[in-house]
Design an enzyme around this catalytic site. Structure first.
Site, PDB file in Angstrom:
ATOM      1  N   ARG A   9      12.683  -5.131  -0.054  1.00  0.00           N
ATOM      2  CA  ARG A   9      12.345  -4.040   0.875  1.00  0.00           C
ATOM      3  C   ARG A   9      12.072  -4.549   2.278  1.00  0.00           C
ATOM      4  O   ARG A   9      12.116  -3.782   3.240  1.00  0.00           O
ATOM      5  CB  ARG A   9      11.190  -3.212   0.314  1.00  0.00           C
ATOM      6  CG  ARG A   9      11.682  -2.199  -0.710  1.00  0.00           C
ATOM      7  CD  ARG A   9      10.573  -1.580  -1.499  1.00  0.00           C
ATOM      8  NE  ARG A   9      10.249  -2.387  -2.665  1.00  0.00           N
ATOM      9  CZ  ARG A   9       9.049  -2.426  -3.242  1.00  0.00           C
ATOM     10  NH1 ARG A   9       8.064  -1.711  -2.768  1.00  0.00           N
ATOM     11  NH2 ARG A   9       8.841  -3.192  -4.292  1.00  0.00           N
ATOM     12  N   GLU A  13       0.753  -8.584  -6.273  1.00  0.00           N
ATOM     13  CA  GLU A  13      -0.296  -7.714  -6.815  1.00  0.00           C
ATOM     14  C   GLU A  13      -0.075  -7.590  -8.325  1.00  0.00           C
ATOM     15  O   GLU A  13      -1.006  -7.490  -9.094  1.00  0.00           O
ATOM     16  CB  GLU A  13      -0.228  -6.338  -6.137  1.00  0.00           C
ATOM     17  CG  GLU A  13      -1.432  -5.472  -6.422  1.00  0.00           C
ATOM     18  CD  GLU A  13      -1.246  -4.041  -5.946  1.00  0.00           C
ATOM     19  OE1 GLU A  13      -0.181  -3.714  -5.412  1.00  0.00           O
ATOM     20  OE2 GLU A  13      -2.191  -3.262  -6.140  1.00  0.00           O
TER      21      GLU A  13
HETATM   22  P1  AMP Z   1       1.604  -8.919  -1.768  1.00  0.00           P
HETATM   23  O1  AMP Z   1       2.361 -10.201  -1.817  1.00  0.00           O
HETATM   24  O2  AMP Z   1       0.544  -8.837  -2.822  1.00  0.00           O
HETATM   25  O3  AMP Z   1       1.075  -8.598  -0.382  1.00  0.00           O
HETATM   26  O4  AMP Z   1       2.631  -7.780  -2.185  1.00  0.00           O
HETATM   27  C1  AMP Z   1       3.518  -7.267  -1.276  1.00  0.00           C
HETATM   28  C2  AMP Z   1       4.878  -7.066  -1.855  1.00  0.00           C
HETATM   29  O5  AMP Z   1       4.851  -6.486  -3.161  1.00  0.00           O
HETATM   30  C3  AMP Z   1       5.642  -6.147  -0.961  1.00  0.00           C
HETATM   31  O6  AMP Z   1       6.888  -6.781  -0.680  1.00  0.00           O
HETATM   32  C4  AMP Z   1       5.812  -4.863  -1.739  1.00  0.00           C
HETATM   33  O7  AMP Z   1       7.165  -4.511  -1.736  1.00  0.00           O
HETATM   34  C5  AMP Z   1       5.330  -5.146  -3.147  1.00  0.00           C
HETATM   35  N1  AMP Z   1       4.171  -4.308  -3.556  1.00  0.00           N
HETATM   36  C6  AMP Z   1       2.936  -4.765  -3.893  1.00  0.00           C
HETATM   37  N2  AMP Z   1       2.115  -3.770  -4.226  1.00  0.00           N
HETATM   38  C7  AMP Z   1       2.824  -2.634  -4.094  1.00  0.00           C
HETATM   39  C8  AMP Z   1       2.521  -1.242  -4.261  1.00  0.00           C
HETATM   40  N3  AMP Z   1       1.300  -0.827  -4.656  1.00  0.00           N
HETATM   41  N4  AMP Z   1       3.498  -0.353  -3.996  1.00  0.00           N
HETATM   42  C9  AMP Z   1       4.728  -0.754  -3.602  1.00  0.00           C
HETATM   43  N5  AMP Z   1       5.063  -2.037  -3.426  1.00  0.00           N
HETATM   44  C10 AMP Z   1       4.146  -2.984  -3.664  1.00  0.00           C
END
Ligand code: AMP
Length: 172
Positions: free
Chosen positions: A58, A95
């Site tokens: 994305r 996450e």
């Molecule tokens: P992080 O590395 O934990 O900051 O996660 C960010 C990445 O995971 C992004 O590239 C998002 O596309 C995806 N992501 C994490 N949590 C969500 C969520 N609640 N909704 C949609 N995409 C998420």
């Protein structure tokens, strides 16, 4: 523009307890999509970034048009095994789950000023891994911009002093 109106919240996807923020409802709307890209690009221009970097997948959806709007190039941060030439790699936690990211070893010139663009900042793991990849190649990350920020996960705190900008903040 109130970008939150264009983002769909999907409870318990892809696993129980996650409130998934779906941006497909935003990018299908020409005005919301354009306004989002223009705002992210204005942030990158203000910081003097000369290249945009975006994580699979994305980050490509938003990063590429932001780079185009800024008149600069784009570096894809990819899942392992997708880039056919010599790469460098970084591990990180999501996450939900774990992953590895790669970029081309020749992606940056020393002194490049990088804007990282992604759809969403959660724990910050993806962005921090991307920062480490850029820095390993001698580039400087001058800013991070996401459409969505999940503020309770405090990903922005992991950026130290790198300027961060998000269009929509959620506290869930
Ligand atoms: P992080 O590395 O934990 O900051 O996660 C960010 C990445 O995971 C992004 O590239 C998002 O596309 C995806 N992501 C994490 N949590 C969500 C969520 N609640 N909704 C949609 N995409 C998420």
């Amino acid at each position: 523009m109130n970008f939150e109106d264009y983002i769909a919240n999907v409870p318990n996807f892809p696993i129980e307890g996650i409130q998934f923020k779906d941006i497909t409802t935003l990018i299908i709307d020409k005005d919301a999509f354009k306004a989002a890209i223009d705002e992210l690009a204005a942030f990158g221009k203000k910081l003097g970034a000369n290249v945009v970097m975006g994580p699979d997948a994305r980050g490509f959806i938003f990063g590429c048009p932001v780079a185009y709007a800024m008149g600069v190039g784009f570096v894809p941060v990819r899942k392992p095994g997708k880039l056919p030439r010599e790469t460098i790699k970084e591990s990180y936690s999501l996450e939900y789950g774990k992953n590895e990211l790669e970029i081309n070893k020749d992606a940056f010139k020393k002194g490049d000023k990088v804007l990282i663009v992604d759809d969403l900042m959660a724990t910050g793991g993806t962005v921090v891994a991307s920062i480490q990849l850029a820095e390993k190649l001698g580039a400087e990350v001058v800013g991070v911009a996401t459409v969505i920020e999940l503020t309770e996960l405090e990903g922005a705190k992991k950026l130290n002093n790198i300027p961060f900008y998000s269009l929509v903040k959620y506290n869930i």
